[in-house]
Design a protein around this motif. Structure first.
Motif, PDB file in Angstrom:
ATOM      1  N   GLY A  11       0.787  -1.220   0.000  1.00 38.42           N
ATOM      2  CA  GLY A  11       0.000   0.000   0.000  1.00 38.42           C
ATOM      3  C   GLY A  11       0.817   1.266   0.000  1.00 38.42           C
ATOM      4  N   SER A  12       2.138   1.178   0.136  1.00 36.80           N
ATOM      5  CA  SER A  12       2.970   2.376   0.193  1.00 36.80           C
ATOM      6  C   SER A  12       3.638   2.691  -1.140  1.00 36.80           C
ATOM      7  CB  SER A  12       4.056   2.205   1.265  1.00 36.80           C
ATOM      8  OG  SER A  12       4.915   1.126   0.938  1.00 36.80           O
ATOM      9  N   ILE A  13       3.411   1.864  -2.152  1.00 38.62           N
ATOM     10  CA  ILE A  13       4.015   2.052  -3.465  1.00 38.62           C
ATOM     11  C   ILE A  13       2.992   2.673  -4.408  1.00 38.62           C
ATOM     12  CG2 ILE A  13       5.137   0.914  -5.423  1.00 38.62           C
ATOM     13  CD1 ILE A  13       6.764   0.905  -2.836  1.00 38.62           C
ATOM     14  N   ASP A  14       3.391   3.753  -5.082  1.00 40.81           N
ATOM     15  CA  ASP A  14       2.503   4.428  -6.027  1.00 40.81           C
ATOM     16  C   ASP A  14       2.479   3.692  -7.361  1.00 40.81           C
ATOM     17  OD1 ASP A  14       2.138   6.444  -4.130  1.00 40.81           O
ATOM     18  OD2 ASP A  14       3.845   7.587  -4.890  1.00 40.81           O
ATOM     19  N   PRO A  45      10.338  -4.928  -0.671  1.00 38.71           N
ATOM     20  CA  PRO A  45       9.026  -4.286  -0.551  1.00 38.71           C
ATOM     21  C   PRO A  45       8.901  -2.944  -1.271  1.00 38.71           C
ATOM     22  CG  PRO A  45       9.782  -5.098   1.581  1.00 38.71           C
ATOM     23  CD  PRO A  45      10.951  -5.152   0.644  1.00 38.71           C
ATOM     24  N   ARG A  46      10.018  -2.382  -1.727  1.00 40.65           N
ATOM     25  CA  ARG A  46       9.978  -1.091  -2.405  1.00 40.65           C
ATOM     26  C   ARG A  46       9.828  -1.225  -3.917  1.00 40.65           C
ATOM     27  NH1 ARG A  46      15.572   0.669  -0.979  1.00 40.65           N
ATOM     28  NH2 ARG A  46      15.148   2.249  -2.587  1.00 40.65           N
ATOM     29  N   ILE A  47       9.642  -2.444  -4.424  1.00 37.63           N
ATOM     30  CA  ILE A  47       9.545  -2.646  -5.869  1.00 37.63           C
ATOM     31  C   ILE A  47       8.286  -1.987  -6.416  1.00 37.63           C
ATOM     32  CG2 ILE A  47       9.239  -4.356  -7.708  1.00 37.63           C
ATOM     33  CD1 ILE A  47      10.972  -6.259  -6.115  1.00 37.63           C
ATOM     34  N   VAL A  61       1.356  -3.202  -7.775  1.00 39.61           N
ATOM     35  CA  VAL A  61       0.249  -2.306  -7.428  1.00 39.61           C
ATOM     36  C   VAL A  61      -1.061  -2.772  -8.056  1.00 39.61           C
ATOM     37  CG1 VAL A  61      -0.617   0.061  -7.596  1.00 39.61           C
ATOM     38  CG2 VAL A  61       1.796  -0.349  -7.097  1.00 39.61           C
ATOM     39  N   SER A  62      -0.995  -3.244  -9.295  1.00 44.49           N
ATOM     40  CA  SER A  62      -2.221  -3.709  -9.970  1.00 44.49           C
ATOM     41  C   SER A  62      -2.416  -5.213  -9.844  1.00 44.49           C
ATOM     42  CB  SER A  62      -2.173  -3.328 -11.451  1.00 44.49           C
ATOM     43  OG  SER A  62      -1.196  -4.094 -12.141  1.00 44.49           O
ATOM     44  N   GLN A  87      10.791   2.260  -5.721  1.00 46.38           N
ATOM     45  CA  GLN A  87      10.339   3.596  -5.334  1.00 46.38           C
ATOM     46  C   GLN A  87      11.219   4.082  -4.190  1.00 46.38           C
ATOM     47  OE1 GLN A  87       6.104   4.450  -5.280  1.00 46.38           O
ATOM     48  NE2 GLN A  87       6.341   5.523  -3.349  1.00 46.38           N
ATOM     49  N   THR A  88      11.790   5.271  -4.354  1.00 44.99           N
ATOM     50  CA  THR A  88      12.704   5.809  -3.343  1.00 44.99           C
ATOM     51  C   THR A  88      12.099   6.912  -2.515  1.00 44.99           C
ATOM     52  OG1 THR A  88      13.628   7.343  -4.967  1.00 44.99           O
ATOM     53  CG2 THR A  88      14.742   5.230  -4.707  1.00 44.99           C
ATOM     54  N   ARG A  89      10.985   7.463  -2.960  1.00 42.48           N
ATOM     55  CA  ARG A  89      10.328   8.528  -2.179  1.00 42.48           C
ATOM     56  C   ARG A  89       8.841   8.526  -2.449  1.00 42.48           C
ATOM     57  NH1 ARG A  89      12.726  14.121  -4.261  1.00 42.48           N
ATOM     58  NH2 ARG A  89      14.671  13.037  -3.800  1.00 42.48           N
TER      59      ARG A  89
END
Length: 249
Positions: A21-24, A76-78, A229-230, A247-249
């Motif tokens: 939920g934290s990845i755009d 988890p940042r992928i 995400v999808s 995603q870094t930010r």
């Protein structure tokens, strides 16, 4: 065309680990010239790119499921992952390949059959100045002192906004394909067709829709995307090198 998906167990494992939920969203579905594509944008202000091929055990992963043990806390940042270049029967790249600043395969300038050797082919790489796509010859002439990552593939789809000279406007060879291009603002665009398309249409997608004057074909038929995400996880034949956007930010 319905794209194959990975086995349910693998899908649930990947989804549980990465969809926090934290990845755009970085990927979206579009239509271009009547064909369906998914395009993913890596923003240099927001994302970091990495190439991976071998898993934690030192052997080619051949699938997205090997990313978690390979990447550890970065996993988890992928934002998305996609196959990223042509490979041999064992899953190793057949062209120039740099991972984490270490060259694993030298530049391949040998003649041969197939799409990889359709000249000019090219290189997608990252260095201190950003992300780039160029023909193999141009890369060899202007190779930077330090390459962070790189993958060589072929053919080039676009060179300075012009279609590769050997590509028809809309040829009869239709495949599910994926490629990468770099826009004038420095963003890297990764696209995969969701149905078989010609080289010409795929090239025009980068030029006319994504405003990327230089684009490099990555592969066809085995093309696969993972978009946490999808909840999209393409299955199919084993793949080789993988590009991962964090995603870094």
């Amino acid at each position: 065309m319905i794209r194959p998906i990975a086995p349910a167990g693998a899908f649930l494992l990947l989804a549980a680990c990465a969809s926090n939920g934290s990845i755009d969203a970085a990927c979206r579905d579009i239509r271009f010239e009547g064909s369906r594509f998914t395009v993913c944008r890596a923003d240099p202000q927001k994302h970091e790119l990495m190439l991976v091929d071998k898993g934690k055990d030192g052997r080619p992963m051949r699938d997205f499921t090997g990313l978690e043990p390979r990447l550890g806390p970065r996993y988890p940042r992928i934002a998305f992952a996609m196959n990223a270049g042509m490979f041999d029967a064992s899953g190793l790249p057949i062209g120039y390949y740099v991972e984490d600043g270490a060259e694993q395969k030298p530049l391949n300038r040998r003649p041969g059959p197939g799409n990889f050797h359709m000249q000019p082919n090219g290189v997608f790489w990252g260095d201190a100045k950003g992300w780039h796509v160029a023909t193999t010859d141009d890369f060899a002439k202007n190779k930077p002192d330090h390459v962070r990552f790189a993958t060589q593939s072929g053919p080039m789809l676009l060179i300075d906004g012009q279609l590769h000279p050997k590509l028809a406007e809309n040829g009869t060879s239709l495949q599910v394909r994926n490629a990468v291009g770099v826009g004038l603002n420095g963003s890297a665009w990764f696209a995969i067709s969701n149905e078989p398309v010609s080289f010409g249409r795929f090239a025009r997608l980068f030029r006319d829709r994504l405003a990327a004057p230089d684009a490099l074909y990555l592969d066809g038929a085995v093309s696969r995307l993972w978009d946490p995400v999808s909840d999209r996880l393409d299955g199919g034949a084993p793949i080789g090198p993988i590009v991962v956007a964090f995603q870094t930010r």
